[in-house]
Scaffold this motif. Structure first.
Motif, PDB file in Angstrom:
ATOM      1  N   GLY A 116      57.392  12.727 -41.565  1.00  0.00           N
ATOM      2  CA  GLY A 116      56.731  13.000 -42.835  1.00  0.00           C
ATOM      3  C   GLY A 116      56.293  11.732 -43.540  1.00  0.00           C
ATOM      4  O   GLY A 116      55.188  11.657 -44.103  1.00  0.00           O
ATOM      5  N   TYR A 117      57.137  10.704 -43.490  1.00  0.00           N
ATOM      6  CA  TYR A 117      56.797   9.417 -44.111  1.00  0.00           C
ATOM      7  C   TYR A 117      55.564   8.814 -43.434  1.00  0.00           C
ATOM      8  O   TYR A 117      54.652   8.315 -44.118  1.00  0.00           O
ATOM      9  CB  TYR A 117      57.986   8.473 -43.984  1.00  0.00           C
ATOM     10  CG  TYR A 117      57.792   7.118 -44.625  1.00  0.00           C
ATOM     11  CD1 TYR A 117      58.115   6.907 -45.964  1.00  0.00           C
ATOM     12  CD2 TYR A 117      57.278   6.038 -43.911  1.00  0.00           C
ATOM     13  CE1 TYR A 117      57.940   5.675 -46.571  1.00  0.00           C
ATOM     14  CE2 TYR A 117      57.095   4.800 -44.496  1.00  0.00           C
ATOM     15  CZ  TYR A 117      57.433   4.625 -45.823  1.00  0.00           C
ATOM     16  OH  TYR A 117      57.244   3.392 -46.402  1.00  0.00           O
ATOM     17  N   ALA A 118      55.526   8.853 -42.105  1.00  0.00           N
ATOM     18  CA  ALA A 118      54.384   8.285 -41.380  1.00  0.00           C
ATOM     19  C   ALA A 118      53.104   9.026 -41.705  1.00  0.00           C
ATOM     20  O   ALA A 118      52.024   8.416 -41.817  1.00  0.00           O
ATOM     21  CB  ALA A 118      54.654   8.328 -39.873  1.00  0.00           C
ATOM     22  N   LEU A 119      53.185  10.342 -41.863  1.00  0.00           N
ATOM     23  CA  LEU A 119      51.994  11.122 -42.195  1.00  0.00           C
ATOM     24  C   LEU A 119      51.460  10.740 -43.568  1.00  0.00           C
ATOM     25  O   LEU A 119      50.246  10.599 -43.768  1.00  0.00           O
ATOM     26  CB  LEU A 119      52.345  12.616 -42.156  1.00  0.00           C
ATOM     27  CG  LEU A 119      51.176  13.599 -42.101  1.00  0.00           C
ATOM     28  CD1 LEU A 119      50.303  13.351 -40.877  1.00  0.00           C
ATOM     29  CD2 LEU A 119      51.703  15.032 -42.100  1.00  0.00           C
ATOM     30  N   VAL A 120      52.355  10.539 -44.526  1.00  0.00           N
ATOM     31  CA  VAL A 120      51.944  10.098 -45.859  1.00  0.00           C
ATOM     32  C   VAL A 120      51.280   8.718 -45.780  1.00  0.00           C
ATOM     33  O   VAL A 120      50.242   8.471 -46.419  1.00  0.00           O
ATOM     34  CB  VAL A 120      53.153  10.059 -46.815  1.00  0.00           C
ATOM     35  CG1 VAL A 120      52.793   9.358 -48.124  1.00  0.00           C
ATOM     36  CG2 VAL A 120      53.650  11.470 -47.092  1.00  0.00           C
ATOM     37  N   MET A 121      51.852   7.804 -44.975  1.00  0.00           N
ATOM     38  CA  MET A 121      51.291   6.459 -44.872  1.00  0.00           C
ATOM     39  C   MET A 121      49.922   6.459 -44.201  1.00  0.00           C
ATOM     40  O   MET A 121      49.070   5.621 -44.522  1.00  0.00           O
ATOM     41  CB  MET A 121      52.251   5.541 -44.110  1.00  0.00           C
ATOM     42  CG  MET A 121      53.499   5.180 -44.885  1.00  0.00           C
ATOM     43  SD  MET A 121      53.187   4.691 -46.608  1.00  0.00           S
ATOM     44  CE  MET A 121      51.975   3.388 -46.398  1.00  0.00           C
ATOM     45  N   ALA A 122      49.674   7.402 -43.287  1.00  0.00           N
ATOM     46  CA  ALA A 122      48.343   7.514 -42.690  1.00  0.00           C
ATOM     47  C   ALA A 122      47.317   7.848 -43.759  1.00  0.00           C
ATOM     48  O   ALA A 122      46.217   7.273 -43.802  1.00  0.00           O
ATOM     49  CB  ALA A 122      48.356   8.586 -41.591  1.00  0.00           C
ATOM     50  N   ALA A 123      47.664   8.777 -44.665  1.00  0.00           N
ATOM     51  CA  ALA A 123      46.751   9.154 -45.743  1.00  0.00           C
ATOM     52  C   ALA A 123      46.556   8.006 -46.731  1.00  0.00           C
ATOM     53  O   ALA A 123      45.430   7.733 -47.184  1.00  0.00           O
ATOM     54  CB  ALA A 123      47.291  10.396 -46.461  1.00  0.00           C
ATOM     55  N   VAL A 124      47.645   7.320 -47.077  1.00  0.00           N
ATOM     56  CA  VAL A 124      47.558   6.199 -48.014  1.00  0.00           C
ATOM     57  C   VAL A 124      46.670   5.091 -47.457  1.00  0.00           C
ATOM     58  O   VAL A 124      45.829   4.514 -48.167  1.00  0.00           O
ATOM     59  CB  VAL A 124      48.967   5.654 -48.319  1.00  0.00           C
ATOM     60  CG1 VAL A 124      48.890   4.306 -49.027  1.00  0.00           C
ATOM     61  CG2 VAL A 124      49.748   6.647 -49.173  1.00  0.00           C
ATOM     62  N   THR A 125      46.832   4.785 -46.168  1.00  0.00           N
ATOM     63  CA  THR A 125      46.021   3.749 -45.544  1.00  0.00           C
ATOM     64  C   THR A 125      44.552   4.141 -45.508  1.00  0.00           C
ATOM     65  O   THR A 125      43.656   3.326 -45.768  1.00  0.00           O
ATOM     66  CB  THR A 125      46.520   3.473 -44.112  1.00  0.00           C
ATOM     67  OG1 THR A 125      47.899   3.109 -44.150  1.00  0.00           O
ATOM     68  CG2 THR A 125      45.719   2.361 -43.460  1.00  0.00           C
ATOM     69  N   ALA A 126      44.285   5.415 -45.216  1.00  0.00           N
ATOM     70  CA  ALA A 126      42.902   5.879 -45.102  1.00  0.00           C
ATOM     71  C   ALA A 126      42.164   5.817 -46.437  1.00  0.00           C
ATOM     72  O   ALA A 126      40.992   5.435 -46.492  1.00  0.00           O
ATOM     73  CB  ALA A 126      42.881   7.305 -44.550  1.00  0.00           C
ATOM     74  N   PHE A 127      42.853   6.164 -47.526  1.00  0.00           N
ATOM     75  CA  PHE A 127      42.161   6.320 -48.810  1.00  0.00           C
ATOM     76  C   PHE A 127      42.499   5.243 -49.839  1.00  0.00           C
ATOM     77  O   PHE A 127      41.842   5.165 -50.877  1.00  0.00           O
ATOM     78  CB  PHE A 127      42.486   7.699 -49.400  1.00  0.00           C
ATOM     79  CG  PHE A 127      42.070   8.842 -48.522  1.00  0.00           C
ATOM     80  CD1 PHE A 127      40.730   9.146 -48.336  1.00  0.00           C
ATOM     81  CD2 PHE A 127      43.021   9.591 -47.850  1.00  0.00           C
ATOM     82  CE1 PHE A 127      40.345  10.197 -47.519  1.00  0.00           C
ATOM     83  CE2 PHE A 127      42.649  10.650 -47.025  1.00  0.00           C
ATOM     84  CZ  PHE A 127      41.305  10.950 -46.856  1.00  0.00           C
ATOM     85  N   GLY A 128      43.503   4.382 -49.560  1.00  0.00           N
ATOM     86  CA  GLY A 128      43.931   3.440 -50.578  1.00  0.00           C
ATOM     87  C   GLY A 128      43.653   1.979 -50.309  1.00  0.00           C
ATOM     88  O   GLY A 128      43.555   1.181 -51.234  1.00  0.00           O
ATOM     89  N   ILE A 129      43.512   1.595 -49.026  1.00  0.00           N
ATOM     90  CA  ILE A 129      43.384   0.177 -48.682  1.00  0.00           C
ATOM     91  C   ILE A 129      42.009  -0.092 -48.065  1.00  0.00           C
ATOM     92  O   ILE A 129      41.648   0.554 -47.078  1.00  0.00           O
ATOM     93  CB  ILE A 129      44.486  -0.249 -47.690  1.00  0.00           C
ATOM     94  CG1 ILE A 129      45.874   0.022 -48.293  1.00  0.00           C
ATOM     95  CG2 ILE A 129      44.349  -1.723 -47.318  1.00  0.00           C
ATOM     96  CD1 ILE A 129      47.024  -0.264 -47.341  1.00  0.00           C
ATOM     97  N   PRO A 130      41.228  -1.024 -48.597  1.00  0.00           N
ATOM     98  CA  PRO A 130      39.937  -1.364 -47.985  1.00  0.00           C
ATOM     99  C   PRO A 130      40.139  -2.055 -46.628  1.00  0.00           C
ATOM    100  O   PRO A 130      41.209  -2.607 -46.358  1.00  0.00           O
ATOM    101  CB  PRO A 130      39.302  -2.329 -48.992  1.00  0.00           C
ATOM    102  CG  PRO A 130      40.120  -2.218 -50.235  1.00  0.00           C
ATOM    103  CD  PRO A 130      41.488  -1.798 -49.814  1.00  0.00           C
ATOM    104  N   GLU A 131      39.117  -2.034 -45.801  1.00  0.00           N
ATOM    105  CA  GLU A 131      39.166  -2.758 -44.533  1.00  0.00           C
ATOM    106  C   GLU A 131      39.099  -4.263 -44.810  1.00  0.00           C
ATOM    107  O   GLU A 131      38.116  -4.744 -45.388  1.00  0.00           O
ATOM    108  CB  GLU A 131      38.000  -2.333 -43.640  1.00  0.00           C
ATOM    109  CG  GLU A 131      37.866  -3.141 -42.359  1.00  0.00           C
ATOM    110  CD  GLU A 131      39.128  -3.102 -41.505  1.00  0.00           C
ATOM    111  OE1 GLU A 131      39.674  -4.185 -41.224  1.00  0.00           O
ATOM    112  OE2 GLU A 131      39.566  -1.998 -41.142  1.00  0.00           O
ATOM    113  N   PRO A 132      40.128  -5.037 -44.411  1.00  0.00           N
ATOM    114  CA  PRO A 132      40.154  -6.461 -44.773  1.00  0.00           C
ATOM    115  C   PRO A 132      39.468  -7.392 -43.776  1.00  0.00           C
ATOM    116  O   PRO A 132      39.196  -8.546 -44.109  1.00  0.00           O
ATOM    117  CB  PRO A 132      41.658  -6.758 -44.809  1.00  0.00           C
ATOM    118  CG  PRO A 132      42.226  -5.843 -43.772  1.00  0.00           C
ATOM    119  CD  PRO A 132      41.383  -4.592 -43.803  1.00  0.00           C
TER     120      PRO A 132
END
Length: 405
Positions: free
Chosen positions: A170-186
């Motif tokens: 469940g934690y990993a699934l949440v982090m997938a969503a956070v990464t997709a919508f919260g962090i720009p491509e660096p």
């Protein structure tokens, strides 16, 4: 989307990187129960940890170059999703061999967070700034191993160990969503590397023959081996040998996390007055002192939870000083291939961790002696690596801070 230099981006990266230690620390209180349920010996149960570390090491060599080609975000998201699926497989395992298999698959997905978290920091900051940010990130990330064993122990006591893996997924699934919508491509477009085998080998050859990279990486690997020697043996030593209840395991474990956070925060503060390699040296002295004290107490047959936890807290304070300097130093000379450099750094780190963990599992003799000896030996090897390699070949860009992000 958050700004790349925002403190919230650093917090999100810490949460992403924390998946690695979470997958280890959360199920530590369950190891004796897993062995009892599957009628497996200590060595077979410990192999679920070593298999994870081996898969984690191998996968980094793949996801690093992929991230240098396609960007950090898609590889991180894919890794989190694979980790989620493998976690469900772990929860449904009905024998120790199946659990070992899905732990390996878990590691393949879980490697993306730590290796690309380091690379993203290098994408954004100069090497000297990166050491401070990595220390801050590690301090935030340390909340995971502080909380995870306590939660794992409560799940073992109140539910079953299967729920630990469901929570991980469940934690990993949440982090997938956070990464997709919260962090720009660096990753800058001009820094993207071609995905050709000859080019990959050329990059790895260039990185692996850099003297400063070798020094920082081997020093880091040795100290990390000491950390995982403790993680491999702690549940058996504290629960089976010293009589700590599984639901109380996390409270004892919190002592080492306090030491680690103190080292990380000390690293940030000392950076105002000392050079990175000076901080590294003081950290190694601290870690060596902690390992030596634990080994001495074990050989004197002082068998108490605090004879293990206080020296390990000292060792972890040193580790908190050492790891950010080693990470930043190893990546300092490679701004255009930080993903590959981070992958090779992480591969070496996790290989050392797997070897140290396997040694503790294979030689465990019903006392803290084997674990303490391996921890002290790893600290000694880290100091040798510093004196023979890092001191002679410091990363120039790391020391001067002139390399651009």
């Amino acid at each position: 989307m958050l700004a790349l230099t925002s403190i919230w981006t650093t917090i999100l990266l810490a949460a992403a990187v924390a998946l690695g230690p979470l997958a280890v620390d959360m199920y530590l209180p369950a190891l004796p129960q897993i062995g009892a349920d599957f009628h497996a010996g200590t060595d077979q149960v410990q192999l679920t940890l070593s298999v994870y570390l081996a898969g984690f090491a191998i996968a980094q060599l793949i996801c690093g170059p992929l991230a240098d080609r396609f960007g950090r975000k898609p590889i991180m998201i894919g890794g989190f999703l694979l980790f989620t699926v493998a976690s469900i497989g772990c929860a449904m395992a009905n024998n120790i061999e199946t659990l070992q298999l899905f732990r390996f698959l878990q590691a393949l997905g879980g490697s993306a967070g730590p290796v690309l978290g380091r690379a993203i920091i290098r994408d954004i900051y100069t090497p000297r700034e990166a050491a401070k940010i990595l220390a801050l990130l590690a301090s935030i990330m340390a909340l995971a191993p502080a909380v995870a064993p306590t939660l794992g122990g409560l799940m073992v006591g109140g539910l079953s160990w299967h729920w630990i893996f469901i929570a991980m997924g469940g934690y990993a699934l949440v982090m997938a969503a956070v990464t997709a919508f919260g962090i720009p491509e660096p990753l800058k477009p001009e820094y993207r590397q071609p995905l050709r085998l000859c080019h990959l080998f050329a990059n790895y050859r260039r990185i692996s023959t850099d003297a400063s990279f070798i020094g920082y990486t081997l020093t880091n690997a040795a100290i990390y081996g000491g950390l995982f020697a403790f993680l491999s043996g702690a549940s058996f030593v504290l629960i089976d040998v010293l009589g700590v209840q599984p639901e109380h395991f996390g409270f004892y474990f919190a002592a080492i996390v306090v030491g680690y956070i103190a080292g990380n925060l000390g690293s940030i503060r000392l950076a105002r007055y000392l050079g990175p390699d000076q901080i590294l040296f003081y950290g190694l002295i601290t870690a060596l002192a902690g390992g030596a004290i634990m080994a001495l107490l074990a050989y004197q047959q002082v068998y108490s939870p605090w004879a293990v936890m206080i020296p390990q807290a000292i060792f972890m304070a040193g580790t908190g000083l050492v790891l950010p300097q080693c990470m930043a130093g190893a990546l300092a000379n490679f701004p255009t291939m930080a993903g590959s450099a981070s992958a090779l750094f992480g591969f070496t780190q996790m290989t050392a961790a797997a070897i140290a963990g396997a040694i503790v599992g294979a030689l465990h003799n019903g006392t803290p002696m084997v674990m303490a000896t391996v921890i002290a030996a790893c600290a000694g090897l880290a100091m040798i690596g510093y004196l023979l390699l890092v001191q002679r070949h410091p990363a120039k860009a790391f020391e001067t801070g002139k390399a651009s992000a």
